[in-house]
Design a protein around this motif. Structure first.
Motif, PDB file in Angstrom:
ATOM      1  N   TYR A 110       1.008  -1.131   0.219  1.00  0.00           N
ATOM      2  CA  TYR A 110      -0.011   0.183   0.325  1.00  0.00           C
ATOM      3  C   TYR A 110       0.892   1.217  -0.018  1.00  0.00           C
ATOM      4  CZ  TYR A 110      -3.564  -2.980   1.355  1.00  0.00           C
ATOM      5  OH  TYR A 110      -4.671  -4.253   1.201  1.00  0.00           O
ATOM      6  N   VAL A 111       1.015   1.914  -1.180  1.00  0.00           N
ATOM      7  CA  VAL A 111       1.801   2.838  -1.389  1.00  0.00           C
ATOM      8  C   VAL A 111       0.919   4.339  -1.285  1.00  0.00           C
ATOM      9  CG1 VAL A 111       3.858   4.560  -2.584  1.00  0.00           C
ATOM     10  CG2 VAL A 111       3.695   1.890  -2.205  1.00  0.00           C
ATOM     11  N   LYS A 144      -5.062   8.147   2.790  1.00  0.00           N
ATOM     12  CA  LYS A 144      -5.593   8.589   4.099  1.00  0.00           C
ATOM     13  C   LYS A 144      -4.538   7.746   4.925  1.00  0.00           C
ATOM     14  CE  LYS A 144      -9.547  11.123   4.349  1.00  0.00           C
ATOM     15  NZ  LYS A 144     -10.947  10.805   4.365  1.00  0.00           N
ATOM     16  N   GLU A 145      -4.247   8.163   6.355  1.00  0.00           N
ATOM     17  CA  GLU A 145      -3.650   6.712   6.815  1.00  0.00           C
ATOM     18  C   GLU A 145      -4.431   5.672   7.451  1.00  0.00           C
ATOM     19  OE1 GLU A 145      -0.780   8.937   9.687  1.00  0.00           O
ATOM     20  OE2 GLU A 145      -1.860   7.524  11.482  1.00  0.00           O
ATOM     21  N   GLU A 146      -5.423   6.513   7.740  1.00  0.00           N
ATOM     22  CA  GLU A 146      -6.612   5.469   8.232  1.00  0.00           C
ATOM     23  C   GLU A 146      -7.171   4.451   7.468  1.00  0.00           C
ATOM     24  OE1 GLU A 146      -6.708   8.855   8.732  1.00  0.00           O
ATOM     25  OE2 GLU A 146      -8.750   9.598   8.655  1.00  0.00           O
ATOM     26  N   ALA A 158      -4.853   3.189   5.339  1.00  0.00           N
ATOM     27  CA  ALA A 158      -4.045   2.210   5.142  1.00  0.00           C
ATOM     28  C   ALA A 158      -4.353   1.151   6.450  1.00  0.00           C
ATOM     29  CB  ALA A 158      -2.652   3.141   5.439  1.00  0.00           C
ATOM     30  N   ILE A 159      -3.968   1.521   7.708  1.00  0.00           N
ATOM     31  CA  ILE A 159      -4.592   1.098   8.428  1.00  0.00           C
ATOM     32  C   ILE A 159      -6.004   0.086   8.255  1.00  0.00           C
ATOM     33  CG2 ILE A 159      -4.535   0.068  11.143  1.00  0.00           C
ATOM     34  CD1 ILE A 159      -3.318   2.836  11.027  1.00  0.00           C
ATOM     35  N   ARG A 160      -7.192   0.144   7.811  1.00  0.00           N
ATOM     36  CA  ARG A 160      -8.009  -0.650   7.762  1.00  0.00           C
ATOM     37  C   ARG A 160      -8.021  -1.440   6.497  1.00  0.00           C
ATOM     38  NH1 ARG A 160     -11.669  -0.067   3.461  1.00  0.00           N
ATOM     39  NH2 ARG A 160     -11.042   1.764   3.310  1.00  0.00           N
ATOM     40  N   LEU A 161      -7.204  -0.862   5.200  1.00  0.00           N
ATOM     41  CA  LEU A 161      -6.980  -1.854   4.333  1.00  0.00           C
ATOM     42  C   LEU A 161      -5.898  -3.290   4.574  1.00  0.00           C
ATOM     43  CD1 LEU A 161      -6.955   0.825   1.438  1.00  0.00           C
ATOM     44  CD2 LEU A 161      -8.724  -0.670   1.238  1.00  0.00           C
ATOM     45  N   ALA A 162      -5.299  -3.254   5.330  1.00  0.00           N
ATOM     46  CA  ALA A 162      -3.987  -3.523   6.172  1.00  0.00           C
ATOM     47  C   ALA A 162      -4.517  -4.731   6.980  1.00  0.00           C
ATOM     48  CB  ALA A 162      -2.224  -3.107   6.985  1.00  0.00           C
ATOM     49  N   ASN A 163      -5.790  -4.473   7.815  1.00  0.00           N
ATOM     50  CA  ASN A 163      -6.120  -5.316   8.344  1.00  0.00           C
ATOM     51  C   ASN A 163      -7.823  -6.089   8.165  1.00  0.00           C
ATOM     52  OD1 ASN A 163      -4.822  -4.039  10.790  1.00  0.00           O
ATOM     53  ND2 ASN A 163      -6.197  -2.713  11.564  1.00  0.00           N
ATOM     54  N   ASP A 164      -7.204  -5.744   6.960  1.00  0.00           N
ATOM     55  CA  ASP A 164      -8.505  -6.134   6.103  1.00  0.00           C
ATOM     56  C   ASP A 164      -8.297  -7.611   5.474  1.00  0.00           C
ATOM     57  OD1 ASP A 164     -11.322  -6.468   4.818  1.00  0.00           O
ATOM     58  OD2 ASP A 164     -10.958  -5.339   3.093  1.00  0.00           O
ATOM     59  N   THR A 165      -8.072  -8.572   6.391  1.00  0.00           N
ATOM     60  CA  THR A 165      -7.761  -9.828   6.196  1.00  0.00           C
ATOM     61  C   THR A 165      -8.039 -10.983   6.993  1.00  0.00           C
ATOM     62  OG1 THR A 165      -5.848 -11.327   5.344  1.00  0.00           O
ATOM     63  CG2 THR A 165      -4.831  -9.628   6.357  1.00  0.00           C
ATOM     64  N   GLU A 166      -8.293 -12.243   6.978  1.00  0.00           N
ATOM     65  CA  GLU A 166      -8.542 -12.883   8.357  1.00  0.00           C
ATOM     66  C   GLU A 166      -7.148 -14.113   9.192  1.00  0.00           C
ATOM     67  OE1 GLU A 166      -8.743 -13.584   5.564  1.00  0.00           O
ATOM     68  OE2 GLU A 166      -8.472 -16.009   4.703  1.00  0.00           O
ATOM     69  N   PHE A 167      -5.965 -12.364   8.420  1.00  0.00           N
ATOM     70  CA  PHE A 167      -4.437 -13.278   8.406  1.00  0.00           C
ATOM     71  C   PHE A 167      -3.907 -12.640   9.466  1.00  0.00           C
ATOM     72  CE2 PHE A 167      -4.521 -15.405   4.557  1.00  0.00           C
ATOM     73  CZ  PHE A 167      -4.161 -17.147   5.179  1.00  0.00           C
ATOM     74  N   ALA A 205       3.992   6.590  13.543  1.00  0.00           N
ATOM     75  CA  ALA A 205       4.762   5.346  13.530  1.00  0.00           C
ATOM     76  C   ALA A 205       3.917   4.218  14.819  1.00  0.00           C
ATOM     77  CB  ALA A 205       6.640   5.640  13.701  1.00  0.00           C
ATOM     78  N   TYR A 206       3.802   4.742  15.821  1.00  0.00           N
ATOM     79  CA  TYR A 206       3.710   4.689  16.876  1.00  0.00           C
ATOM     80  C   TYR A 206       1.177   3.991  16.842  1.00  0.00           C
ATOM     81  CZ  TYR A 206       6.611   4.901  19.943  1.00  0.00           C
ATOM     82  OH  TYR A 206       8.087   4.605  21.363  1.00  0.00           O
ATOM     83  N   ARG A 207       0.894   5.288  16.114  1.00  0.00           N
ATOM     84  CA  ARG A 207      -0.462   4.953  15.795  1.00  0.00           C
ATOM     85  C   ARG A 207      -0.476   3.923  15.283  1.00  0.00           C
ATOM     86  NH1 ARG A 207       0.076  10.603  14.596  1.00  0.00           N
ATOM     87  NH2 ARG A 207       0.269  10.558  12.127  1.00  0.00           N
ATOM     88  N   VAL A 208       0.084   4.303  13.326  1.00  0.00           N
ATOM     89  CA  VAL A 208       0.199   2.546  12.805  1.00  0.00           C
ATOM     90  C   VAL A 208       0.251   1.100  13.145  1.00  0.00           C
ATOM     91  CG1 VAL A 208       0.870   1.882  10.268  1.00  0.00           C
ATOM     92  CG2 VAL A 208       0.506   3.666  10.848  1.00  0.00           C
ATOM     93  N   MET A 209       1.471   1.362  14.184  1.00  0.00           N
ATOM     94  CA  MET A 209       2.093   0.594  14.938  1.00  0.00           C
ATOM     95  C   MET A 209       1.221  -0.382  16.138  1.00  0.00           C
ATOM     96  SD  MET A 209       3.884  -0.168  18.220  1.00  0.00           S
ATOM     97  CE  MET A 209       4.787   0.798  18.409  1.00  0.00           C
TER      98      MET A 209
END
Ligand code: NAP
Length: 485
Positions: free
Chosen positions: A296-297, A399-401, A403-412, A426-430
């Motif tokens: 995701y870029v 938007k940053e949020e 990226a986090i939502r898409l990254a988490n959109d998986t059962e893995f 860095a802290y928010r995303v981590m």
């Protein structure tokens, strides 16, 4: 082939200190994925041989559980030294059966050895606890004991180090093991048997059976003598094993599939991100559970990242791993190449753009070109499925949020990576990523000192780190009364 490689290439199973054939005499052929040629065979064992291996481990446990932590630490230390003295032959064996470049195979042997050394050190730090008693006349303590016989089932992508992460803590804790390696890469696991013998481990402490997965797995999960099953492999097989273990309530540790996101923010050091992305995508030809599956870029740096990353991917040297300085070897088999082809065709049909690669390599066989696909969309199959090949889909976000939502959109929930130079981000995303492993401005983060394990359907438990040995220990609470206090 080096003389020592031949020495470590055991074409038999190890049961109770004896190298044996399958009862039927049947064998499985093992081939080199770079050229399809047969390297050798291993026994096609099944239920009966597994039962005997479990009995041997059970018998060995009677005395092994009484060895001191110091004795077990010394055994592990000797195994570490044998590994380090034989990095070249063990790496050659690994590359012959698995296909990864020799430099990566040497890295795998070395990191496997480091896990053994780590657990040699951990063996002597298994502390219990004295608990302040709520009763004036009683004392309370908590002790740790080895769980007993454990069974380890391992995959083909890291056939040596995935086993090191299991037998290392098992030996350190005082457990005995029955091992079932992947049929495509059994030799690196069987070599551990030879190393254990050379290091002076008692017969039966490590037993290794190769052959019919469902028969061996069926016996392992049903047999009440086995107290724990530790598995690395696909989520699909992991779920089967969890279900099967329920009947005898075994402990389970599961290192399963991944779908790693790699996020690059506008404020990232792009050159550093490209370097990390190459390692996090193309190592082992993209066949690792922590390999990036989705990039995701952020919009402002999207074009720049795609260009630089594709240029770096196009430079990777593809070829047989025992010849020349190649960066990428073959995929494990024809079925893997076909799956990659299907995923790429699906992406192109749905509007993806191939920036580099995108087809089988001109070398033929199991070789596939390092591939970058831009304009990736959530509806493409690789958004949900593990690619397990050298294909990098690149999605754009704003938007940053998002990226986090898409990254988490998986059962893995195994590995994740992101690049930013903003400390707050860095802290928010981590904290926002629901993953067991997070690399911040780093693309390769595995090390014996840190716990390795997935969230969600990527697994249960941790390997390595201070946590790793506890997966092989039972807790016992003892209350001592009648003290006349
Ligand atoms: P797999 O098909 O699940 O096989 C893994 C092991 O399980 C092999 O030894 C296989 O034996 C055995 N097996 C298959 N069916 C079984 C059954 N019914 N009962 C007992 N054992 C059975 O996985 P793979 O294709 O080898 O490995 C790739 C997968 O592993 C990927 O999903 C990857 O993400 C995952 N992985 C995870 C980690 C992690 O740490 N989380 C690390 C590496 C890989 P046969 O070979 O004889 O079929």
């Amino acid at each position: 082939m080096l003389a020592k490689t031949k020495h470590y290439m055991k074409q038999a199973n190890l049961v109770g200190g004896e190298w044996i054939k399958a009862d039927s005499g049947d064998v499985i052929k093992v081939t080199n994925p770079a050229n399809g040629l047969e390297i050798g065979t291993v026994p096609s064992s099944g239920k009966a041989e597994t039962k005997r291996a479990i009995a041997a481990a059970d018998a060995a446990f009677d005395s092994f559980k009484n060895t001191t932590a110091n004795e077990r630490a010394n055994m592990l230390r000797r195994m570490y030294e044998i590994m380090m003295d034989n990095v070249d032959p063990l790496a050659e064996l690994l590359t012959m059966e698995q296909g990864k470049p020799l430099v990566e195979a040497r890295g795998e042997i070395t990191i496997g050895a480091s896990y053994i050394l780590w657990f040699a050190e951990e063996a002597r730090r298994v502390y219990g606890n004295v608990v302040p008693s709520p009763w004036a006349d009683r004392r309370m303590m908590v002790t740790k004991e080895p769980v007993g016989v454990i069974a380890a089932i391992t995959p083909w992508n890291f056939p040596s180090s995935m086993l090191a992460r299991k037998i290392g803590p098992a030996i350190a804790a005082g457990c005995t093991s029955v091992v079932k390696p992947a049929s495509q890469t059994p030799y690196s696991a069987l070599a551990w048997g030879a190393i254990a013998e050379e290091a002076g481990l008692p017969p039966g402490v490590i037993n290794i059976v190769t052959g019919k997965a469902s028969e061996i797995g069926g016996e392992i999960t049903k047999n009440p003598a086995v107290k724990k099953v530790t598995f690395t492999g696909s989520t699909e097989v992991g779920k089967i094993l969890i279900r099967q273990c329920a009947s005898t309530v075994k402990k389970v540790s599961m290192e399963l599939g991944g779908n790693a996101p790699f996020i690059v923010f506008n404020d990232a050091d792009i050159d550093r991100a490209v370097e990390g992305a190459i390692a996090a995508k193309y190592r082992n030809s993209g066949q690792t559970c922590v390999c990036t599956n989705r990039f995701y870029v952020q919009s402002r740096v999207y074009k720049q990242f795609v260009e630089k990353f594709a240029a770096a991917a196009a430079k990777l040297r593809v070829g047989p791993s025992l010849e020349g300085n190649n960066d990428q070897g073959p995929l494990i088999d024809e079925a893997s190449v076909e799956k990659v082809e299907e995923l790429v065709a699906d992406a192109v049909k749905r509007g993806g753009t191939i920036v580099t690669g995108g087809k089988r390599h001109s070398l033929g066989g199991n070789f596939y070109e390092p591939t970058v696909i831009s304009d990736a969309k959530p509806r493409m199959r690789f958004s949900k499925e593990e690619i397990f090949g050298p294909v990098a889909p690149i999605y754009k976000f704003t938007k940053e949020e998002d990226a986090i939502r898409l990254a988490n959109d998986t059962e893995f929930g195994l590995a994740s990576y992101f690049y930013t130079q903003d400390l707050g981000r860095a802290y928010r995303v981590m904290e926002g990523l629901n993953y067991g492993l997070v690399g911040v401005n780093e693309g390769v983060i595995t090390t014996p000192e840190a716990p390795f394990g997935g969230h969600k359907e990527s697994g249960l438990g941790s390997e390595g780190g201070a946590e790793g040995i506890h997966e092989y220990l039972d807790t016992k609470y003892v209350c001592i009364g009648g003290l006349g206090l």
